[in-house]
Scaffold this motif. Structure first.
Motif, PDB file in Angstrom:
ATOM      1  N   UNK A 360       0.802  -1.225   0.000  1.00  0.00           N
ATOM      2  CA  UNK A 360       0.000   0.000   0.000  1.00  0.00           C
ATOM      3  C   UNK A 360       0.833   1.273   0.000  1.00  0.00           C
ATOM      4  N   UNK A 361       2.126   1.177   0.326  1.00  0.00           N
ATOM      5  CA  UNK A 361       2.950   2.382   0.365  1.00  0.00           C
ATOM      6  C   UNK A 361       3.089   3.041  -0.999  1.00  0.00           C
ATOM      7  N   UNK A 362       2.721   2.325  -2.071  1.00  0.00           N
ATOM      8  CA  UNK A 362       2.791   2.920  -3.409  1.00  0.00           C
ATOM      9  C   UNK A 362       1.647   3.888  -3.678  1.00  0.00           C
ATOM     10  N   UNK A 363       0.674   3.961  -2.766  1.00  0.00           N
ATOM     11  CA  UNK A 363      -0.516   4.782  -2.987  1.00  0.00           C
ATOM     12  C   UNK A 363      -0.337   6.126  -2.301  1.00  0.00           C
ATOM     13  N   UNK A 364      -0.554   7.185  -3.079  1.00  0.00           N
ATOM     14  CA  UNK A 364      -0.368   8.545  -2.557  1.00  0.00           C
ATOM     15  C   UNK A 364      -1.626   9.366  -2.801  1.00  0.00           C
ATOM     16  N   UNK A 365      -2.025  10.119  -1.806  1.00  0.00           N
ATOM     17  CA  UNK A 365      -3.161  11.045  -1.916  1.00  0.00           C
ATOM     18  C   UNK A 365      -2.692  12.413  -1.445  1.00  0.00           C
ATOM     19  N   UNK A 366      -2.945  13.418  -2.266  1.00  0.00           N
ATOM     20  CA  UNK A 366      -2.494  14.783  -1.965  1.00  0.00           C
ATOM     21  C   UNK A 366      -0.989  14.795  -1.643  1.00  0.00           C
ATOM     22  N   UNK A 368       0.695  12.678  -0.243  1.00  0.00           N
ATOM     23  CA  UNK A 368       1.025  12.002   1.010  1.00  0.00           C
ATOM     24  C   UNK A 368       0.910  10.500   0.802  1.00  0.00           C
ATOM     25  N   UNK A 369       1.854   9.764   1.391  1.00  0.00           N
ATOM     26  CA  UNK A 369       1.825   8.313   1.323  1.00  0.00           C
ATOM     27  C   UNK A 369       1.038   7.772   2.513  1.00  0.00           C
ATOM     28  N   UNK A 370       0.111   6.879   2.256  1.00  0.00           N
ATOM     29  CA  UNK A 370      -0.658   6.278   3.330  1.00  0.00           C
ATOM     30  C   UNK A 370       0.163   5.173   3.986  1.00  0.00           C
ATOM     31  N   UNK A 371       0.320   5.248   5.282  1.00  0.00           N
ATOM     32  CA  UNK A 371       1.137   4.284   6.014  1.00  0.00           C
ATOM     33  C   UNK A 371       0.555   2.885   5.892  1.00  0.00           C
ATOM     34  N   UNK A 372       1.435   1.894   5.813  1.00  0.00           N
ATOM     35  CA  UNK A 372       0.991   0.510   5.687  1.00  0.00           C
ATOM     36  C   UNK A 372       0.115   0.096   6.850  1.00  0.00           C
ATOM     37  N   UNK A 373       0.370   0.661   8.026  1.00  0.00           N
ATOM     38  CA  UNK A 373      -0.412   0.311   9.216  1.00  0.00           C
ATOM     39  C   UNK A 373      -1.856   0.776   9.119  1.00  0.00           C
ATOM     40  N   UNK A 374      -2.143   1.709   8.195  1.00  0.00           N
ATOM     41  CA  UNK A 374      -3.509   2.197   8.037  1.00  0.00           C
ATOM     42  C   UNK A 374      -4.398   1.217   7.270  1.00  0.00           C
ATOM     43  N   UNK A 375      -3.787   0.280   6.568  1.00  0.00           N
ATOM     44  CA  UNK A 375      -4.536  -0.609   5.692  1.00  0.00           C
ATOM     45  C   UNK A 375      -4.939  -1.881   6.427  1.00  0.00           C
TER      46      UNK A 375
END
Length: 547
Positions: A360-366, A368-375
């Motif tokens: 998931x670290x390949x996904x960026x919004x605005x 910003x990279x979403x931390x793997x722990x968020x998924x």
């Protein structure tokens, strides 16, 4: 075979070209506002409705008008700009009747339109489909969990062409002085830009709409009460040609109460759904609408042997009095790589994201990279989901650098208010392995289900993903023909499965690429034919409860 793979294979009758979520971008849109139970009595009438119109090109000339009314607005919007057009409550339809209150939005370049209705504590929203994405066949869903006197309702809106419409009712309707009971057919003719609203105290879910020309259809409830105050909910429905066969419904950030999934079958359908760690199955008849209680603490994955429609009804939450909402769930095959995220002012907005990725670290919004722990993983699938707070505010929020297919929908809440809308991609679609993009696809005659259980294919085609030579569609992936299972009477059988059918009078084997081959069979004298866990078996008499 792993459970995840089995869920994918069950989606064999769906077509990639048919399950692509229609693009929200277009030059022409039509809609009409259904009745909200809460009324304004002010003079002049209060502003009750808003259209949020987003431009995707420089200097886009846009006009909003209401048929047979002296109302129009013309303005220019730039790329990335969102204009707000406010409309009074006098444009709201009331009762079961014909109406000349169709809102027509047209532009010289592509735009997207979000409709928002707000009356008192009641709010309803939907992301609109452009005219060229409308269809001729729809199945209505009207949530039926309210203790109030509100109406189940739906509206049909003709676009630039007049059309005949047949409506097969599942509830009693009084229209034009005549009673139409459940099971009857109401046939009407709509003039260009004319709208029809039908209301009932009965549940109208499952009502089938068939028109000669493409129409827009909106469906919902005028004043629904479950876990919160009275609220209107509605959603623009997708035509059945845009349904899919594999869906994922994650948890919602606010939802501390259970919601309801409404699953509609376009034909006889074998359905499997994974709710947390529990796997269940059910067979749906053509046009049947199934209600599935969705627990707030568990995501759901759904797979079907034919196209289905999935709508989620949130009953509202205790926290801050979040209002209910009705939301189309996008099929997994409609996922794409990038989105523009639109949030609404004065609301707490969230993006709910579903991704098939182990990184998931390949996904960026605005940026910003979403931390793997968020998924969080969706059990027994390769999909993960997360939520991202868009905070309060409006305008365009861009999602950049997305390299994996994503499903995204947007939710917003404040005291007693709530809205939800599937978001729409801005990139070209991502095709699965062993397939390629084509402007005109033919996946109907080239999927596993049609090899073993032939169904008539439509003469039309749309852009989508076409399986490469030597591969067939199993609903999600393009696989070698010899890996296809068998579909028969709404059921899926794995390659080389041996099963008993027809009260154990037949023993059938799934021959890959050919279908079921059956021979005569009978149980022994001391045995009886019993169904165990949905499978017929010859069971020793007196031991029917064994195993």
């Amino acid at each position: 075979m792993a459970l995840r793979r089995l869920l994918f294979l069950l989606a064999g009758l769906a077509q990639i070209c048919d399950s692509q979520l229609p693009s929200p971008r277009g030059k022409k849109f039509v809609m009409a506002f259904m009745q909200d139970q809460q009324k304004y009595q002010s003079n002049p009438p209060d502003i009750k409705y808003q259209l949020l119109i987003t431009g995707h090109h420089p200097a886009t000339v846009t006009k909003v008008s209401v048929s047979k009314h002296m109302f129009w607005r013309t303005f220019v919007i730039s790329k990335g700009m969102t204009a707000t057009v406010r409309l009074p409550g006098t444009f709201e339809m009331s009762g079961s009747n014909y109406f000349d209150m169709t809102v027509f939005i047209e532009a010289n370049k592509d735009i997207s339109v979000f409709a928002h209705g707000h009356g008192g504590s009641s709010v309803g929203t939907t992301h609109m489909l452009p005219i060229h994405q409308l269809g001729r066949v729809y199945h209505v869903v009207t949530p039926n969990v309210s203790n109030t006197d509100g109406f189940k309702e739906f509206a049909i809106i003709a676009q630039e062409t007049a059309t005949d419409v047949d409506i097969s009712l599942t509830g009693d309707v009084l229209f034009n002085g005549q009673a139409y009971p459940a099971g009857s057919k109401l046939s009407v003719n709509l003039e260009a830009f004319q709208a029809l609203q039908l209301q009932s105290s009965d549940d109208l879910s499952g009502t089938k709409i068939e028109s000669k020309e493409p129409v827009a259809v909106f469906s919902g409830h005028s004043c629904i009460t479950k876990d919160n105050a009275c609220n209107q909910v509605y959603e623009q429905l997708l035509p059945s040609s845009s349904w899919g066969a594999f869906f994922i419904v994650p948890m919602l950030p606010f939802q501390n109460r259970d919601g309801i999934l409404y699953i509609t079958a376009s034909q006889n359908t074998y359905l499997k759904y994974q709710h947390g760690d529990v796997l269940s199955s059910q067979t749906l008849e053509s046009g049947e609408v199934m209600q599935l209680n969705k627990y707030s603490s568990e995501p759901v994955s759904i797979s079907a042997s034919a196209r289905i429609q999935v709508l989620y009804f949130s009953t509202g939450g205790e926290s801050q009095g979040h209002g209910p909402l009705l939301l189309n769930i996008p099929a997994v095959t409609s996922f794409c790589k990038s989105y523009d995220l639109l949030s609404m002012k004065q609301l707490d907005n969230y993006a709910i994201i579903v991704a098939k990725t182990s990184d998931p670290s390949r996904i960026r919004i605005q940026r910003k990279t979403l931390a793997k722990s968020q998924w969080k993983i969706v059990p027994d699938t390769e999909y993960y989901w997360t939520e991202y707070s868009l905070a309060r505010g409006g305008g365009i929020l861009s999602s950049e650098g997305l390299r994996v297919p994503l499903g995204v929908f947007i939710l917003g809440f404040s005291q007693n208010d709530g809205y939800g809308s599937q978001d729409h991609c801005t990139s070209s679609m991502t095709c699965p392995a062993n397939s390629h993009y084509e402007v005109c696809t033919d996946t109907c005659s080239n999927h596993c289900a049609n090899v073993t259980n032939s169904e008539p294919c439509p003469e039309t085609c749309t852009e989508g993903c076409q399986c490469d030579d030597g591969f067939l569609l199993d609903g999600i992936d393009c696989i070698p023909k010899e890996n296809c299972g068998c579909f028969s009477n709404g059921h899926y059988y794995q390659p080389n499965d041996i099963v008993l059918l027809n009260a154990c009078k037949q023993q059938c084997t799934c021959i890959p690429g050919e279908g079921l081959t059956c021979i005569d069979h009978s149980c022994a004298a001391q045995e009886t034919c019993e169904s165990q866990e949905g499978v017929l078996r010859c069971v020793q008499k007196g031991n029917q409860n064994d195993g």
